[in-house]
Design a protein around this motif. Structure first.
Motif, PDB file in Angstrom:
ATOM      1  N   THR A   9      10.967   6.003  61.824  1.00 28.17           N
ATOM      2  CA  THR A   9       9.508   5.929  61.879  1.00 28.17           C
ATOM      3  C   THR A   9       8.968   4.844  60.959  1.00 28.17           C
ATOM      4  O   THR A   9       8.100   4.044  61.351  1.00 28.17           O
ATOM      5  CB  THR A   9       8.902   7.294  61.507  1.00 28.17           C
ATOM      6  N   LEU A  10       9.457   4.795  59.725  1.00 29.68           N
ATOM      7  CA  LEU A  10       8.944   3.797  58.791  1.00 29.68           C
ATOM      8  C   LEU A  10       9.367   2.389  59.186  1.00 29.68           C
ATOM      9  O   LEU A  10       8.595   1.439  58.999  1.00 29.68           O
ATOM     10  CB  LEU A  10       9.410   4.116  57.374  1.00 29.68           C
ATOM     11  N   GLN A  11      10.574   2.238  59.722  1.00 26.89           N
ATOM     12  CA  GLN A  11      10.972   0.911  60.197  1.00 26.89           C
ATOM     13  C   GLN A  11      10.064   0.447  61.336  1.00 26.89           C
ATOM     14  O   GLN A  11       9.712  -0.731  61.426  1.00 26.89           O
ATOM     15  CB  GLN A  11      12.430   0.945  60.671  1.00 26.89           C
ATOM     16  N   GLN A  12       9.658   1.394  62.172  1.00 25.48           N
ATOM     17  CA  GLN A  12       8.770   1.035  63.279  1.00 25.48           C
ATOM     18  C   GLN A  12       7.386   0.661  62.776  1.00 25.48           C
ATOM     19  O   GLN A  12       6.768  -0.304  63.246  1.00 25.48           O
ATOM     20  CB  GLN A  12       8.689   2.197  64.266  1.00 25.48           C
ATOM     21  N   HIS A  13       6.871   1.397  61.800  1.00 25.54           N
ATOM     22  CA  HIS A  13       5.543   1.096  61.261  1.00 25.54           C
ATOM     23  C   HIS A  13       5.520  -0.218  60.491  1.00 25.54           C
ATOM     24  O   HIS A  13       4.512  -0.934  60.512  1.00 25.54           O
ATOM     25  CB  HIS A  13       5.079   2.233  60.343  1.00 25.54           C
ATOM     26  N   LEU A  14       6.614  -0.539  59.809  1.00 19.77           N
ATOM     27  CA  LEU A  14       6.650  -1.733  58.963  1.00 19.77           C
ATOM     28  C   LEU A  14       7.257  -2.935  59.661  1.00 19.77           C
ATOM     29  O   LEU A  14       7.290  -4.023  59.085  1.00 19.77           O
ATOM     30  CB  LEU A  14       7.435  -1.433  57.675  1.00 19.77           C
ATOM     31  N   GLY A  15       7.748  -2.731  60.889  1.00 19.60           N
ATOM     32  CA  GLY A  15       8.352  -3.851  61.599  1.00 19.60           C
ATOM     33  C   GLY A  15       9.687  -4.261  61.028  1.00 19.60           C
ATOM     34  O   GLY A  15      10.018  -5.459  61.017  1.00 19.60           O
ATOM     35  N   LEU A  16      10.478  -3.303  60.528  1.00 17.41           N
ATOM     36  CA  LEU A  16      11.787  -3.593  59.935  1.00 17.41           C
ATOM     37  C   LEU A  16      12.884  -3.109  60.866  1.00 17.41           C
ATOM     38  O   LEU A  16      13.607  -2.158  60.570  1.00 17.41           O
ATOM     39  CB  LEU A  16      11.918  -2.929  58.560  1.00 17.41           C
TER      40      LEU A  16
ATOM     41  N   ALA B  26      -1.942  -8.478  64.202  1.00 12.11           N
ATOM     42  CA  ALA B  26      -1.476  -9.849  63.967  1.00 12.11           C
ATOM     43  C   ALA B  26      -0.991 -10.047  62.536  1.00 12.11           C
ATOM     44  O   ALA B  26      -0.111 -10.867  62.298  1.00 12.11           O
ATOM     45  CB  ALA B  26      -2.593 -10.824  64.298  1.00 12.11           C
ATOM     46  N   GLU B  27      -1.577  -9.388  61.560  1.00  9.94           N
ATOM     47  CA  GLU B  27      -1.229  -9.598  60.160  1.00  9.94           C
ATOM     48  C   GLU B  27       0.027  -8.806  59.803  1.00  9.94           C
ATOM     49  O   GLU B  27       0.071  -7.585  59.949  1.00  9.94           O
ATOM     50  CB  GLU B  27      -2.394  -9.146  59.275  1.00  9.94           C
ATOM     51  N   PRO B  28       1.089  -9.449  59.315  1.00  4.03           N
ATOM     52  CA  PRO B  28       2.291  -8.714  58.907  1.00  4.03           C
ATOM     53  C   PRO B  28       2.019  -7.894  57.645  1.00  4.03           C
ATOM     54  O   PRO B  28       1.137  -8.224  56.841  1.00  4.03           O
ATOM     55  CB  PRO B  28       3.308  -9.825  58.647  1.00  4.03           C
ATOM     56  N   VAL B  29       2.769  -6.843  57.479  1.00  4.38           N
ATOM     57  CA  VAL B  29       2.609  -5.959  56.326  1.00  4.38           C
ATOM     58  C   VAL B  29       3.197  -6.631  55.094  1.00  4.38           C
ATOM     59  O   VAL B  29       4.342  -7.097  55.100  1.00  4.38           O
ATOM     60  CB  VAL B  29       3.305  -4.605  56.580  1.00  4.38           C
ATOM     61  N   ARG B  30       2.385  -6.703  54.034  1.00  3.66           N
ATOM     62  CA  ARG B  30       2.848  -7.273  52.778  1.00  3.66           C
ATOM     63  C   ARG B  30       2.893  -6.243  51.652  1.00  3.66           C
ATOM     64  O   ARG B  30       3.652  -6.410  50.699  1.00  3.66           O
ATOM     65  CB  ARG B  30       1.957  -8.447  52.376  1.00  3.66           C
ATOM     66  N   VAL B  31       2.081  -5.207  51.756  1.00  2.00           N
ATOM     67  CA  VAL B  31       2.094  -4.120  50.777  1.00  2.00           C
ATOM     68  C   VAL B  31       2.042  -2.800  51.548  1.00  2.00           C
ATOM     69  O   VAL B  31       1.212  -2.647  52.455  1.00  2.00           O
ATOM     70  CB  VAL B  31       0.900  -4.201  49.795  1.00  2.00           C
ATOM     71  N   VAL B  32       2.918  -1.872  51.207  1.00  2.00           N
ATOM     72  CA  VAL B  32       2.933  -0.562  51.849  1.00  2.00           C
ATOM     73  C   VAL B  32       2.807   0.499  50.769  1.00  2.00           C
ATOM     74  O   VAL B  32       3.462   0.433  49.722  1.00  2.00           O
ATOM     75  CB  VAL B  32       4.214  -0.351  52.688  1.00  2.00           C
ATOM     76  N   VAL B  33       1.923   1.449  51.005  1.00  2.00           N
ATOM     77  CA  VAL B  33       1.737   2.602  50.121  1.00  2.00           C
ATOM     78  C   VAL B  33       2.264   3.827  50.857  1.00  2.00           C
ATOM     79  O   VAL B  33       1.789   4.150  51.953  1.00  2.00           O
ATOM     80  CB  VAL B  33       0.258   2.803  49.749  1.00  2.00           C
TER      81      VAL B  33
ATOM     82  N   LEU C 161      15.180  -2.384  51.759  1.00  2.00           N
ATOM     83  CA  LEU C 161      14.753  -3.130  52.936  1.00  2.00           C
ATOM     84  C   LEU C 161      13.412  -3.821  52.701  1.00  2.00           C
ATOM     85  O   LEU C 161      13.209  -4.977  53.102  1.00  2.00           O
ATOM     86  CB  LEU C 161      14.654  -2.186  54.144  1.00  2.00           C
ATOM     87  N   CYS C 162      12.482  -3.112  52.062  1.00  2.00           N
ATOM     88  CA  CYS C 162      11.175  -3.707  51.785  1.00  2.00           C
ATOM     89  C   CYS C 162      11.306  -4.897  50.840  1.00  2.00           C
ATOM     90  O   CYS C 162      10.632  -5.932  51.011  1.00  2.00           O
ATOM     91  CB  CYS C 162      10.232  -2.660  51.193  1.00  2.00           C
ATOM     92  N   ARG C 163      12.165  -4.766  49.838  1.00  2.00           N
ATOM     93  CA  ARG C 163      12.348  -5.874  48.897  1.00  2.00           C
ATOM     94  C   ARG C 163      12.931  -7.097  49.598  1.00  2.00           C
ATOM     95  O   ARG C 163      12.501  -8.231  49.366  1.00  2.00           O
ATOM     96  CB  ARG C 163      13.256  -5.421  47.756  1.00  2.00           C
ATOM     97  N   ASP C 164      13.913  -6.879  50.497  1.00  2.00           N
ATOM     98  CA  ASP C 164      14.511  -8.002  51.218  1.00  2.00           C
ATOM     99  C   ASP C 164      13.526  -8.648  52.183  1.00  2.00           C
ATOM    100  O   ASP C 164      13.602  -9.860  52.444  1.00  2.00           O
ATOM    101  CB  ASP C 164      15.747  -7.523  51.990  1.00  2.00           C
ATOM    102  N   ALA C 165      12.590  -7.844  52.736  1.00  2.00           N
ATOM    103  CA  ALA C 165      11.620  -8.379  53.692  1.00  2.00           C
ATOM    104  C   ALA C 165      10.370  -8.920  53.013  1.00  2.00           C
ATOM    105  O   ALA C 165       9.434  -9.351  53.700  1.00  2.00           O
ATOM    106  CB  ALA C 165      11.232  -7.290  54.695  1.00  2.00           C
ATOM    107  N   GLY C 166      10.306  -8.881  51.681  1.00  2.00           N
ATOM    108  CA  GLY C 166       9.142  -9.387  50.973  1.00  2.00           C
ATOM    109  C   GLY C 166       7.953  -8.444  51.011  1.00  2.00           C
ATOM    110  O   GLY C 166       6.807  -8.884  50.860  1.00  2.00           O
ATOM    111  N   ILE C 167       8.192  -7.157  51.239  1.00  2.00           N
ATOM    112  CA  ILE C 167       7.123  -6.147  51.272  1.00  2.00           C
ATOM    113  C   ILE C 167       7.114  -5.411  49.943  1.00  2.00           C
ATOM    114  O   ILE C 167       8.161  -4.947  49.470  1.00  2.00           O
ATOM    115  CB  ILE C 167       7.328  -5.165  52.437  1.00  2.00           C
TER     116      ILE C 167
END
Length: 669
Positions: free
Chosen positions: A549-556, A574-581, A604-610
């Motif tokens: 679910t989280l990979q789908q929401h964050l595009g990972l 259109a805007e990619p996720v840069r910060v997730v709470v 995963l978030c750290r590697d994707a720059g999130i």
């Protein structure tokens, strides 16, 4: 915009106050977990109670526990285990005594025929039903915590006990027993029934020692109501032979209900019952039998039957007590209820009683008659005692009814005449009357089916639990049906935790409240910021769903960064996720598998720059995540005490990066 985020916006004396979004009007720095502990920190750790060698600590602990056995400690223990000492000094004699007396006498009058009827259901002489309507009620009055609970003979337990009794002490195949042989058979069955009471009472006392009263939380109301309704159908079918005068043995085991039904139809339609002998209750002996210990040699044989009886007793009694405790605003102690019913069955078995529990019919009658406290049980005992000591001979009834007239009828007239006389003899039979009492006492259990339409409207899952439990009880047996119902109820809980959806949150205009974006389109969704709530425990059964679910929401996705899923307007995609709470307020606990999933998500978030922020982790979850290595990829400054604080920090970070074209200022105005 950055100034608004960086300083307070309190208006001066001459300035007009303009409403601004809560995230933009910040009055304090966002609180991280580390900052919160620094400002408000935990209390100083208390020094250890014991120091020194291990044997010294154990000795002091033992001495401290021993001290609790006398003086004030002994009095507190006595108050805890003898509730009578707690409620009797506060008894409102003028307000409650009349209601308890009327309710107790009313219930006692019902106990007399019902006890004899349920004794026949237990396959023991009727007088033992009166014993079981006296001793358990008296003991529960002293030990029970259910103020409106009525105990004694219960049809479900009588049915289960009777099945075990007839299996262990079957009637001879011939069926023609002399008076002495009948007395010996009854004595053996009474021994088995009292041994079942002793065994079930001992098991409940063992459950009390282990403090297993907490198991009552697994007994949902649909399970208990379906159990009693299904058992009522078993009672109804088991009384057909006595009601119709059919010489049929009791069927036991799975599908027993259908075997009774089939045998009754075949026996009735084929006219196998050619003699209509009227059975009577017989002479009720006055007083009580000499107390004696049940035959302990029977315990190995009856252990397998004692366990389901103990569980059904606990399930029905605690559930019924909880229903009325909630209705009249008081609390019960489920562990004390285990003690009360365990002692009740154990001691009453010394007086040849069979297993007992709380009863639905008499409890409802006691409440309707104005009962207020356990004192009503004392008046009920007085009524039963008077019957045992003085009124027993009035229940001896010996009718002499000829089933066939002197005149001989032929053809269908002869069949009708014989049937009419036969039915008259059966309906005049005291055992048929007791069978009618058994059936009529079940009406409240059958009426519980009227709640099914409302249950369907409120919760389809609870409706399914009710139906599965009822079908299992009817098709299999009472004990197996209870097991199936509890297991199925637990499975529904597990399934519901696995089907929880991860919700994307947005800020409601003019408030500091975050709501799911699906609920309204008037919620503020900042491009580049994703606030997610996962309201379910993180354990091995949900961690896979959590990851997907989280990979789908964050595009990972596994193949790289994909288009993130959004629950808001389409222009926010259109805007990619840069910060997730990640709102962890709904994560009540996490096991090792769930904690590893959070650690991997952080990686995963750290590697994707999130930039990952965690909010509202309780102490237990935070401790598990820390032990799993969360702080290797997430700094303490990324842990926040609330979603609002995490969102403020996220906006500050996005505003600092607004030069990259994020358009945050345009969104926030």
């Amino acid at each position: 915009m950055s100034e608004l985020l960086g300083a307070s916006t309190c208006p001066g004396p001459g300035e007009a106050s303009h409403p601004t979004p809560p995230l933009c009007a910040k009055f304090r720095e966002p609180l991280t977990e580390a900052r919160f502990q620094q400002l408000f920190g935990d209390a100083e750790p208390e020094p250890e109670l014991f120091s020194g060698p291990a044997w010294s600590r154990h000795f002091r602990q033992w001495r401290q526990r021993a001290r609790a056995c006398w003086g004030p400690g002994a009095w507190r223990l006595l108050l805890a285990r003898l509730p009578l000492l707690r409620w009797l000094p506060h008894y409102r004699w003028r307000a409650w005594l009349l209601g308890d007396a009327v309710a107790g006498v009313t219930v006692g009058i019902v106990h007399v025929p019902q006890g004899m009827a349920f004794a026949l259901l237990t396959s023991v002489p009727p007088v033992f039903g009166l014993y079981t309507s006296f001793f358990p009620v008296l003991i529960y009055t002293l030990l029970g915590t259910g103020r409106h609970l009525s105990t004694g003979t219960f049809a479900v337990l009588s049915l289960m006990t009777g099945s075990a009794v007839e299996r262990l002490v079957p009637e001879p195949l011939g069926g023609n027993l002399s008076g002495i042989q009948r007395e010996q058979l009854d004595a053996q069955r009474v021994e088995v029934a009292s041994a079942l009471a002793f065994g079930s009472g001992a098991l409940m006392l063992g459950m009390f020692v282990l403090q297993l009263g907490v198991l009552s939380i697994f007994l949902s109301e649909p399970v208990v109501k379906a159990l009693t309704s299904g058992a009522a159908l078993h009672v109804l079918v088991s009384q057909l032979p006595s009601l119709l005068g059919l010489p049929l043995p009791r069927q036991i085991g799975c599908f027993a209900l259908f075997k009774v039904l089939l045998a009754s139809v075949l026996c009735f339609t084929s006219s196998l019952d050619t003699r209509y002998n009227v059975q009577i209750v017989g002479l009720l002996p006055g007083g009580f039998l000499q107390p004696h210990l049940p035959n302990l040699a029977e315990l190995p044989r009856i252990l397998a039957d004692s366990l389901p009886i103990a569980l059904v007793t606990f399930a029905v009694s605690v559930s019924l007590a909880s229903i009325y405790a909630d209705k009249y605003n008081y609390t019960i102690d489920s562990n004390q209820e285990l003690l009360a019913h365990g002692v009740s069955n154990l001691i009453s078995s010394l007086f040849s009683c069979f297993p007992n529990s709380a009863t639905l019919a008499t409890t409802s009658l006691l409440v309707d008659a104005g009962g207020n406290t356990q004192l009503a049980g004392l008046f009920s005992c007085i009524v039963v005692l008077s019957v045992l000591l003085w009124l027993g001979p009035f229940f001896h009834y010996l009718p002499k009814v000829r089933s066939r007239g002197d005149k001989v009828w032929g053809g269908w007239q002869g069949w009708l005449h014989a049937r009419t006389l036969g039915w008259s003899a059966r309906l005049l039979s005291p055992k048929a009357v007791l069978a009618c009492i058994n059936i009529s006492s079940m009406r409240q259990m059958f009426f519980q089916m009227q709640e099914l339409p409302q249950l369907w409207r409120i919760s389809r899952v609870d409706f399914a639990v009710w139906m599965v439990t009822w079908v299992a009880v009817v098709i299999l047996s009472v004990d197996l049906g209870l097991a199936v119902g509890v297991v199925f109820s637990m499975m529904t809980v597990v399934c519901r935790t696995q089907r929880v959806q991860c919700l994307a949150l947005g800020l409601a205009e003019g408030t500091e409240l975050y709501r799911p974006l699906r609920e309204s389109h008037k919620l503020l969704q900042v491009p580049g910021l994703c606030i997610l709530s996962y309201p379910t425990p993180l354990y091995f059964g949900t961690c896979g769903q959590f990851r997907r679910t989280l990979q789908q929401h964050l595009g990972l996705g596994e193949g790289g960064k994909e288009t993130p899923k959004t629950d808001g307007p389409s222009d926010a995609v259109a805007e990619p996720v840069r910060v997730v709470v990640l709102d962890c307020s709904g994560v009540t606990f996490a096991d090792a598998a769930g904690a590893r999933e959070v650690v991997q998500l952080a990686s995963l978030c750290r590697d994707a720059g999130i930039h990952l922020l965690l909010a509202q982790c309780n102490a237990s979850v935070l401790g598990t995540l820390t032990q799993a290595g969360l702080l290797d990829g997430v700094t303490p400054e990324q842990l926040f005490v609330s979603v609002q604080d995490a969102a403020v920090h996220a906006l500050e970070r996005l505003v600092r990066d607004s030069s990259k074209g994020s358009g945050i200022q345009e969104v926030l105005g």
